[in-house]
Design a protein around this motif. Structure first.
Motif, PDB file in Angstrom:
ATOM      1  N   UNK A 122       0.857  -1.186   0.000  1.00 51.87           N
ATOM      2  CA  UNK A 122       0.000   0.000   0.000  1.00 51.87           C
ATOM      3  C   UNK A 122       0.895   1.238   0.000  1.00 51.87           C
ATOM      4  N   UNK A 123       0.681   2.124  -1.007  1.00 52.63           N
ATOM      5  CA  UNK A 123       1.448   3.367  -1.117  1.00 52.63           C
ATOM      6  C   UNK A 123       0.467   4.517  -1.011  1.00 52.63           C
ATOM      7  N   UNK A 124       0.705   5.445  -0.095  1.00 52.01           N
ATOM      8  CA  UNK A 124      -0.173   6.597   0.105  1.00 52.01           C
ATOM      9  C   UNK A 124       0.659   7.864   0.136  1.00 52.01           C
ATOM     10  N   UNK A 125       0.023   8.991  -0.253  1.00 50.07           N
ATOM     11  CA  UNK A 125       0.720  10.273  -0.245  1.00 50.07           C
ATOM     12  C   UNK A 125       0.277  11.081   0.974  1.00 50.07           C
ATOM     13  N   UNK A 126       0.793  12.322   1.061  1.00 54.08           N
ATOM     14  CA  UNK A 126       0.503  13.164   2.225  1.00 54.08           C
ATOM     15  C   UNK A 126      -0.305  14.405   1.868  1.00 54.08           C
ATOM     16  N   UNK A 127      -0.808  14.454   0.633  1.00 51.15           N
ATOM     17  CA  UNK A 127      -1.577  15.626   0.227  1.00 51.15           C
ATOM     18  C   UNK A 127      -3.043  15.437   0.611  1.00 51.15           C
ATOM     19  N   UNK A 128      -3.820  16.507   0.415  1.00 51.57           N
ATOM     20  CA  UNK A 128      -5.247  16.416   0.750  1.00 51.57           C
ATOM     21  C   UNK A 128      -6.070  16.476  -0.530  1.00 51.57           C
ATOM     22  N   UNK A 129      -7.040  15.599  -0.723  1.00 49.66           N
ATOM     23  CA  UNK A 129      -7.304  14.415   0.114  1.00 49.66           C
ATOM     24  C   UNK A 129      -6.258  13.327  -0.129  1.00 49.66           C
ATOM     25  N   UNK A 130      -6.008  12.524   0.867  1.00 50.07           N
ATOM     26  CA  UNK A 130      -4.973  11.493   0.769  1.00 50.07           C
ATOM     27  C   UNK A 130      -5.387  10.454  -0.262  1.00 50.07           C
ATOM     28  N   UNK A 131      -4.456  10.143  -1.132  1.00 45.75           N
ATOM     29  CA  UNK A 131      -4.684   9.125  -2.155  1.00 45.75           C
ATOM     30  C   UNK A 131      -3.740   7.952  -1.891  1.00 45.75           C
ATOM     31  N   UNK A 132      -4.242   6.758  -2.080  1.00 44.50           N
ATOM     32  CA  UNK A 132      -3.417   5.565  -1.869  1.00 44.50           C
ATOM     33  C   UNK A 132      -3.786   4.519  -2.902  1.00 44.50           C
TER      34      UNK A 132
END
Length: 764
Positions: free
Chosen positions: A542-552
């Motif tokens: 699972x790879x997620x980012x830190x921007x809003x909204x969070x996408x993974x």
């Protein structure tokens, strides 16, 4: 020569007795040295004699040995160890080396010990005039202002002579001018070049060439000489005033010209160059001083007249200006040649035009987020008609700049909206052109560029940066690193990417460690992997980012189990693991294989069709086909068409005239009355064919002319008799056709025809 000290005596050869003696101070050593002198470029057949050394310890009994060390000792200078005579073995050049420093010592031949301390002496080379003067440059470049007074300094040239300046006149030089008179002169001792003619004008002649000679031996006969060339350029001074070629100029400009636009150019000529030709233009009088301005083009020295205020053809049509041109750099020495300014009259006419609409800005820049819904308002443009009191403009988008039809504009108020949702990852900028058109005069249009910037929204999930070919060895230990992964994201957050890596569930075989630098490492959690048990492991990450909204997103890492050596190098893997590592599944390989097979089948079928076309036709003669077969391009009904042609015609060509029907009408009788085939009466196949041909030509119910009738007639006299069905009309009723119904649907029509005929016959 040498001065004897404390009982030690040295002397020189009589050949050197003409040299001036040098008195040496007393020393603790037993003997001291003076200088030897030697003539350069000696050309005698024998070695040149330098001098003789002698010690008072030498009793003449041959027990003293003389030793020479230093510059050229043993090669250039040789000493007789018994007598102390010194000779030079080669020709010497003073310009290469002016003196040589050597050391001499007297030692006992018996004991080898020095009889006296070592002492130093010098051999100096006498000079002869064997070098010509040389200038530091073959060509000099100099300049002097034009109109200079006589005697003005131009340049100093210096020549050098390699000969000895302190010995004779070999290096005493005298300068003279060989070319360049009467314009220039040179001082004989210093080599200074000066002007010799006054009022030399650059506008008449700019460049001069002067040749200077330097001669040694004080310029006397037999001296050597050298020359150099000096290219002298007269530099410009401001001695020419500016002058307008015309006293009056006429210019015109459209009333729609913008402020700052150029009306025209005028120029005053100046024969000077450079800064001396720089001109400053100014408007000193006229009714257009407040409307127009003038500036100087520093490259062309032209006066550029520009618009300072808007023009209105209806209020004023003609303007008059008085323009003055003045030199900016004046030379007070030549003011008597002035005045260094001139003036001219410029008349400007304003021309009436129908002006197109004017936009409030050029260009427009609009920002919109990529998640903006279709139909949303994003900005507006505004334009007006300067020729009308009421704004009457229609707006449109040049669709050549919006081929995808992403935007729309309200033709009345110029508001721009989106027709489709925008994606920043597809295009960050959209450049469209908006056209404003006058309603009263559609030919008057104005275009303005509108730059639409799509702002980023975090709408894309990160994913693996590449396809990873990962394998784990069967003999791997727990906690061993097997892969480092990274991720990419098509979005562009303001603070930069920051990815987090994790596993969807707890995995008993592998674990992941987030490096917190947008990379992660995969480690084994246990040891003892086996290809036979499991050849491939699928590890969801699972790879997620830190921007809003969070996408993974979840990306699957395929890990193959391979056999490795002790160093961890892969030796063998299962076929499935290799395929997975290459990015191809088993289904993909099967699909590729099926495509190849289908392609081969198409090629084979095409080849078979081409071969079938090459088979020999039933009618070999091309002439017969040309004469008897006529094509009407009428498409038949195929095998389902049982009404267009009555097959009974082939069974009985001699049909009664009363039963002649049109072929496009269904006959009442499927099998009309037929006589017995007269084949047996025909003695020859040719007669049979001719008879059938005549019957078909005269029979309107015969097949059309583009039909080909084939008769398989064996002929009379055959042992097998005829194999054709043409004679079967007499015994046709004896045949049973029930078996045709068992042949399948392809023979259904044929079975219906024959089985139905038998039924009709029985009823009759």
């Amino acid at each position: 020569f040498f001065v004897p000290l404390e009982g030690l005596q040295w002397w020189l050869h009589p050949a050197t007795s003409s040299l001036t003696p040098m008195i040496l101070h007393r020393s603790k050593r037993g003997w001291m040295w003076n200088q030897f002198f030697l003539l350069e470029e000696y050309a005698g057949p024998d070695f040149q004699y330098v001098g003789k050394l002698h010690s008072d310890q030498d009793r003449g009994d041959g027990t003293v040995k003389y030793i020479l060390n230093g510059d050229g000792a043993g090669s250039l200078f040789l000493i007789d160890e018994n007598s102390g005579d010194i000779h030079a073995t080669k020709r010497l050049d003073r310009e290469e080396k002016a003196y040589y420093t050597l050391r001499a010592q007297a030692v006992s031949k018996r004991t080898g010990r020095p009889l006296e301390p070592e002492s130093e002496f010098i051999i100096k080379i006498h000079d002869i005039n064997d070098n010509e003067p040389k200038f530091s440059k073959e060509t000099y470049v100099a300049s002097v202002p034009e109109m200079s007074d006589v005697g003005t300094f131009v340049l100093q040239v210096t020549a050098t002579d390699a000969d000895d300046e302190q010995y004779g006149n070999s290096a005493k030089l005298v300068y003279s001018i060989l070319q360049g008179q009467p314009y220039f002169s040179v001082e004989s001792e210093t080599g200074i070049i000066r002007t010799a003619l006054s009022n030399m004008n650059r506008e008449n002649r700019e460049k001069y060439q002067v040749v200077i000679q330097a001669k040694d031996m004080a310029g006397q006969m037999g001296g050597l000489s050298g020359t150099t060339t000096i290219n002298i350029t007269l530099t410009d001074v401001n001695d020419s005033p500016p002058r307008f070629p015309h006293s009056s100029y006429h210019l015109s400009v459209l009333e729609s010209a913008e402020i700052g636009s150029t009306v025209g150019r005028i120029k005053a000529n100046d024969a000077d160059i450079g800064e001396n030709a720089e001109i400053q233009y100014s408007i000193i009088d006229g009714d257009g001083q407040d409307v127009f301005s003038i500036s100087t083009d520093r490259i062309t020295q032209e006066g550029i007249i520009t618009i300072k205020k808007p023009l209105d053809y209806e209020s004023k049509r003609m303007y008059t200006l008085k323009v003055e041109a003045t030199n900016t750099h004046l030379d007070h020495r030549f003011l008597h040649l002035g005045p260094f300014k001139d003036s001219a009259t410029v008349k400007i006419t304003a021309q009436d035009v129908d002006e197109p609409p004017i936009f409030s800005r050029n260009p427009y820049i609009i920002e919109v987020h990529e998640d903006t819904a279709a139909g949303s308002f994003i900005g507006a443009v505004a334009a007006w008609d300067p020729d009308a009191s009421i704004i009457l403009c229609r707006y449109s988008i040049d669709r050549h700049t919006d081929l995808d039809r992403l935007f729309n504009i309200d033709s009345g108020n110029g508001s721009i909206s989106t027709l489709q949702s925008l994606d920043r990852e597809m295009s960050k900028w959209h450049n469209i052109s908006v056209v404003a058109t006058e309603i009263n005069n559609p030919r008057q249009t104005t275009r303005v560029p509108v730059f639409i910037k799509v702002l980023d929204v975090n709408d894309n999930a990160p994913e693996f940066a590449m396809f990873y070919e990962t394998f784990v060895c069967e003999n791997v230990k727990a906690g061993q690193l097997i892969q480092t992964i990274s991720a990419v994201d098509t979005d562009e957050p303001l603070v930069g990417h920051k990815f987090a890596f994790s596993l969807t569930t707890v995995n008993p075989n592998f674990t992941i460690l987030d490096n917190e630098d947008n990379t992660a490492r995969i480690f084994t959690k246990r040891s003892g992997f086996s290809r036979r048990e499991t050849s491939i492991y699928l590890l969801p990450v699972v790879i997620s980012d830190n921007d809003y909204p969070i996408q993974s997103s979840t990306s699957t890492l395929t890990i193959g189990v391979c056999a490795c050596d002790r160093d961890g190098n892969m030796k063998a893997c299962s076929a499935e693991a290799l395929l997975r590592s290459a990015g191809l599944s088993t289904g993909a390989l099967v699909a590729i294989l099926l495509c190849v097979i289908i392609l081969l089948m198409i090629v084979v079928l095409f080849a078979a069709l081409r071969r079938q076309k090459k088979k020999e036709p039933l009618i070999i003669s091309k002439e017969d086909v040309r004469d008897n077969v006529v094509s009407y391009n009428d498409e038949g009904g195929g095998e389902e068409d049982t009404q267009a042609f009555d097959i009974g015609t082939l069974r009985n060509p001699e049909v009664m005239d009363a039963n002649k029907l049109r072929r496009d009408i269904i006959p009442e009788m499927l099998f009309p009355f037929r006589r017995t085939s007269p084949i047996k009466d025909n003695a020859d196949v040719r007669d049979f064919i001719s008879s059938r041909l005549q019957d078909n030509d005269a029979d309107p119910t015969a097949p059309p002319y583009d039909s080909l009738a084939t008769y398989a007639y064996e002929g009379n006299g055959s042992l097998a008799e005829s194999l054709s069905s043409l004679e079967s009309a007499a015994t046709e009723g004896d045949q049973e056709y029930d078996y045709l119904s068992n042949w399948g649907p392809q023979f259904k029509k044929l079975a219906d025809m024959y089985i139905g005929k038998d039924t009709d016959t029985d009823i009759a």
